[in-house]
Design an enzyme around this catalytic site. Structure first.
Site, PDB file in Angstrom:
ATOM      1  N   GLY A  92       1.015  -1.355   0.133  1.00 17.46           N
ATOM      2  CA  GLY A  92       0.047  -0.144   0.184  1.00 17.46           C
ATOM      3  C   GLY A  92       0.697   1.102  -0.083  1.00 17.46           C
ATOM      4  O   GLY A  92       0.126   2.436  -0.338  1.00 17.46           O
ATOM      5  N   GLU A 145       3.964  -6.811   1.871  1.00 18.19           N
ATOM      6  CA  GLU A 145       3.762  -7.134   0.417  1.00 18.19           C
ATOM      7  C   GLU A 145       3.635  -5.932  -0.473  1.00 18.19           C
ATOM      8  O   GLU A 145       2.710  -5.909  -1.079  1.00 18.19           O
ATOM      9  CB  GLU A 145       2.720  -8.440   0.115  1.00 18.19           C
ATOM     10  N   PRO A 146       4.669  -5.442  -0.455  1.00 16.80           N
ATOM     11  CA  PRO A 146       4.572  -4.145  -1.468  1.00 16.80           C
ATOM     12  C   PRO A 146       4.604  -4.455  -2.913  1.00 16.80           C
ATOM     13  O   PRO A 146       5.194  -5.444  -3.272  1.00 16.80           O
ATOM     14  CB  PRO A 146       6.023  -3.424  -0.977  1.00 16.80           C
ATOM     15  N   ARG A 175       3.600  -1.612  -5.610  1.00 14.46           N
ATOM     16  CA  ARG A 175       4.061  -0.262  -6.448  1.00 14.46           C
ATOM     17  C   ARG A 175       5.016   0.220  -5.954  1.00 14.46           C
ATOM     18  O   ARG A 175       6.015   0.837  -6.943  1.00 14.46           O
ATOM     19  CB  ARG A 175       2.738   0.709  -6.162  1.00 14.46           C
ATOM     20  N   ARG A 208      -4.187   3.590 -16.393  1.00 10.33           N
ATOM     21  CA  ARG A 208      -4.360   4.329 -15.284  1.00 10.33           C
ATOM     22  C   ARG A 208      -4.938   5.549 -15.511  1.00 10.33           C
ATOM     23  O   ARG A 208      -5.978   5.872 -14.547  1.00 10.33           O
ATOM     24  CB  ARG A 208      -3.020   4.048 -14.377  1.00 10.33           C
ATOM     25  N   CYS A 210      -9.365   4.375 -29.739  1.00  9.44           N
ATOM     26  CA  CYS A 210     -10.677   5.265 -30.471  1.00  9.44           C
ATOM     27  C   CYS A 210     -11.400   5.523 -29.458  1.00  9.44           C
ATOM     28  O   CYS A 210     -12.560   4.868 -28.945  1.00  9.44           O
ATOM     29  CB  CYS A 210     -11.505   4.312 -31.420  1.00  9.44           C
ATOM     30  N   GLU A 211     -11.140   6.501 -28.410  1.00  6.83           N
ATOM     31  CA  GLU A 211     -11.826   6.784 -27.297  1.00  6.83           C
ATOM     32  C   GLU A 211     -11.275   8.115 -26.862  1.00  6.83           C
ATOM     33  O   GLU A 211     -10.122   8.700 -26.666  1.00  6.83           O
ATOM     34  CB  GLU A 211     -11.432   5.681 -26.062  1.00  6.83           C
ATOM     35  N   TYR A 232       1.382  -1.513 -12.363  1.00  5.06           N
ATOM     36  CA  TYR A 232       0.166  -1.478 -12.847  1.00  5.06           C
ATOM     37  C   TYR A 232       0.112  -0.921 -14.379  1.00  5.06           C
ATOM     38  O   TYR A 232      -0.819  -0.288 -14.496  1.00  5.06           O
ATOM     39  CB  TYR A 232      -0.655  -0.852 -11.852  1.00  5.06           C
TER      40      TYR A 232
HETATM   41  N1  LLP Z   1      -1.451  -7.091  -1.322  1.00  7.68           N
HETATM   42  C1  LLP Z   1      -2.682  -7.164  -1.772  1.00  7.68           C
HETATM   43  C2  LLP Z   1      -3.519  -8.194  -0.846  1.00  7.68           C
HETATM   44  C3  LLP Z   1      -3.064  -6.380  -2.775  1.00  7.68           C
HETATM   45  O1  LLP Z   1      -4.576  -6.429  -3.035  1.00  7.68           O
HETATM   46  C4  LLP Z   1      -2.407  -5.339  -3.361  1.00  7.68           C
HETATM   47  C5  LLP Z   1      -2.736  -4.475  -4.291  1.00  7.68           C
HETATM   48  C6  LLP Z   1      -1.104  -5.375  -2.749  1.00  7.68           C
HETATM   49  C7  LLP Z   1      -0.578  -6.195  -1.658  1.00  7.68           C
HETATM   50  C8  LLP Z   1       0.171  -4.470  -3.185  1.00  7.68           C
HETATM   51  O2  LLP Z   1      -0.214  -2.961  -3.259  1.00  7.68           O
HETATM   52  P1  LLP Z   1       0.649  -1.799  -3.590  1.00  7.68           P
HETATM   53  O3  LLP Z   1       1.988  -1.998  -2.685  1.00  7.68           O
HETATM   54  O4  LLP Z   1       1.097  -2.065  -4.910  1.00  7.68           O
HETATM   55  O5  LLP Z   1      -0.206  -0.800  -3.189  1.00  7.68           O
HETATM   56  N2  LLP Z   1      -4.596  -1.384 -10.268  1.00  7.68           N
HETATM   57  C9  LLP Z   1      -4.309  -0.147  -9.066  1.00  7.68           C
HETATM   58  C10 LLP Z   1      -3.795  -0.852  -7.629  1.00  7.68           C
HETATM   59  C11 LLP Z   1      -4.581  -1.978  -7.346  1.00  7.68           C
HETATM   60  C12 LLP Z   1      -3.774  -2.521  -6.212  1.00  7.68           C
HETATM   61  C13 LLP Z   1      -4.358  -3.737  -5.764  1.00  7.68           C
HETATM   62  N3  LLP Z   1      -4.016  -4.646  -4.851  1.00  7.68           N
HETATM   63  C14 LLP Z   1      -3.660   1.010  -9.491  1.00  7.68           C
HETATM   64  O6  LLP Z   1      -3.135   0.960 -10.739  1.00  7.68           O
HETATM   65  O7  LLP Z   1      -3.501   1.995  -8.810  1.00  7.68           O
END
Ligand code: LLP
Length: 455
Positions: free
Chosen positions: A263, A305-306, A308, A345, A376-377, A405
């Site tokens: 997150g 579990e990062p 992004r 995104r 085409c959008e 992503y």
């Molecule tokens: N763990 C779980 C259970 C998750 O659902 C996610 C992301 C992560 C870890 C990793 O989160 P991060 O560290 O990447 O924030 N498509 C969206 C983001 C969707 C995130 C989904 N879950 C975007 O492009 O912003």
């Protein structure tokens, strides 16, 4: 001006998620922008565009920042695992493995990529709110831990594990009921979420698992959302998780792992101000340690579990500018050779990005343009009212922070082939994802015989 790492000299504080560009970014008067020692205009000519470029040094620096912070701030065992939904490939799996990371996967495809990338099942966690039987089977057969999300998972698994077989390894996901400020599509921790068990059901589920001979529960999981800049929700999360840890131990489970999800946000535009990896880990480690002491519980292994914040900043996308349309007094559109199919995104979350021209990254930005995709959008716009130096058709545009992503959410909308990806390091570029060709997109089409016109 926005190039490089503000923390490069202070090794301890290196946190690529706070940079706008990969940490190896350099500008040469004649050659323009370079990343990982490779000249971006050369990469565009050699591999064509759109092209995803991944900087290995930035990626590894991000991994090391997590490992270092966990070691420094958490007085017991820890394991960072990569949320491979951010960008899943054999090359990234192998890189993460070499950095000592585990992997979180959410589908058969991601699981296969993790296994074929050489990661042992013991270092893989399978997520998902509607796992298929095939996914659960593949996980069970490879000793992958299943993060159970609902009763459906438990029922399916009970059928899959043969009687007398090795028990399935489980982690239990619950909805922690924590609000945070991010786009509503990527918030998951509030109570009205499709993910995880409702807190009110936990006690019953914990008893149910305790009574099942086919399963061993050794971990608790929660995740509150993505692209989060606040630290308080994560501090609160650690506390809530210890309540569940205590309940599970009281029921007789042997909980070894607490997984706090991912997150942590990243800087997409100058005004974004995410915390560093170090502060994020410190906040969680401190809160978890304190809550465990207060509850008189042993410190579990801390898993995070990062996604992004590990990979986004290491990636840039190269496009070539094409057509121009000027509407006097209103707007100038510059179109690129990609758009919403390689980066959905902006159209999905109204996400903002930073960009420059590869040959003159520091050129005076004296015109305002809108960078439009080729789909085409009308909403296929990558950068709206964006200041840029005078640009011509054929120039290479560099869009930053596209490592997470983008490739993983890409599509073939308008039957546009997906881009290639290269990994760059010390002047070397290696292809890690081949460019699709239009013919590839026809591979799965079937034309029924009765539709083939004769004569
Ligand atoms: N763990 C779980 C259970 C998750 O659902 C996610 C992301 C992560 C870890 C990793 O989160 P991060 O560290 O990447 O924030 N498509 C969206 C983001 C969707 C995130 C989904 N879950 C975007 O492009 O912003």
């Amino acid at each position: 001006m926005f190039i490089g790492s503000p923390y490069e000299s202070e090794c301890d504080l290196i946190s690529p998620n706070r940079n706008l560009t990969p940490i190896t970014t350099e500008v040469d008067e004649k050659l323009g922008m370079m990343i990982g020692g490779c000249i971006l205009t050369d990469l565009a000519s050699r591999y064509s565009t759109p092209l995803y470029v991944i900087d290995e040094a930035t990626l590894r620096a991000s991994c090391r920042a997590y490992k270092k912070a966990l070691k420094k701030h958490y007085p017991s065992e820890s394991l960072p695992i990569y949320a491979s939904k951010a960008n899943s490939s054999l090359a990234l799996t192998s890189l993460m493995k070499s950095e000592g990371f585990g992997l979180d996967v959410v589908s058969e495809g991601e699981l296969l990529t993790a296994l074929r990338g050489g990661l042992p099942g013991e270092r893989i966690w399978l997520h998902g709110n509607n796992k298929s039987e095939a996914e659960l089977r593949l996980a069970y057969n490879n000793q992958v831990t299943v993060v159970v999300d609902n009763q459906h998972d438990l029922d399916r698994l009970a059928e899959i594990v043969p009687s007398g077989g090795k028990p399935a390894r489980l982690m239990l996901r619950f909805t922690p009921g924590i609000e945070c400020h991010t786009h509503e599509y990527i918030r998951t921790g509030h109570l009205d979420s499709k993910f995880g068990f409702d807190p009110d059901d936990l006690k019953e589920v914990l008893f149910q698992i305790k009574d099942s001979s086919w399963a061993v529960l050794n971990g608790i999981h929660a995740h509150i959302g993505s692209q989060i800049f606040e630290l308080d929700p994560h501090r609160d999360l650690a506390k809530v998780m210890v309540d569940v840890y205590k309940m599970a131990m009281g029921i007789g489970h042997c909980i070894e792992d607490i997984n706090v999800g991912g997150g942590l946000g990243i800087r997409y535009v100058e005004s974004d101000d995410p915390p560093s990896i170090d502060s994020w880990v410190l906040t969680i480690a401190k809160s978890l340690t304190q809550a465990c002491h207060e509850a008189d519980l042993q410190l579990p292994r801390l898993i995070c579990e990062p996604g992004r914040s590990l990979v986004a900043t290491s990636g840039v996308t190269l496009y070539r500018l094409g057509s121009r349309k000027s509407i006097p007094g209103l707007r100038t559109y510059l179109s690129i050779d990609g758009g919403m199919s390689d980066n959905p995104r902006p159209i999905t979350y109204q996400s903002l990005y930073t960009a420059c021209l590869a040959h003159i990254p520091n050129g005076t930005r004296d015109q305002n343009v809108t960078i439009a995709g080729k789909h085409c959008e009308s909403g296929d716009v990558l950068l709206k009212d964006f200041a840029i130096p005078k640009a011509s058709s054929g120039d290479v545009l560099v869009v930053f922070s596209t490592g997470a992503y983008n490739s993983s959410m890409s599509s073939n909308y308008n039957r546009i082939p997906r881009p290639a990806a290269v990994l760059v390091n010390q002047g070397q570029a290696d292809l890690v994802l081949r460019r699709e060709r239009p013919e590839d997109l026809l591979k799965y089409d079937v034309l029924p015989e009765r539709l083939i016109e004769v004569g």
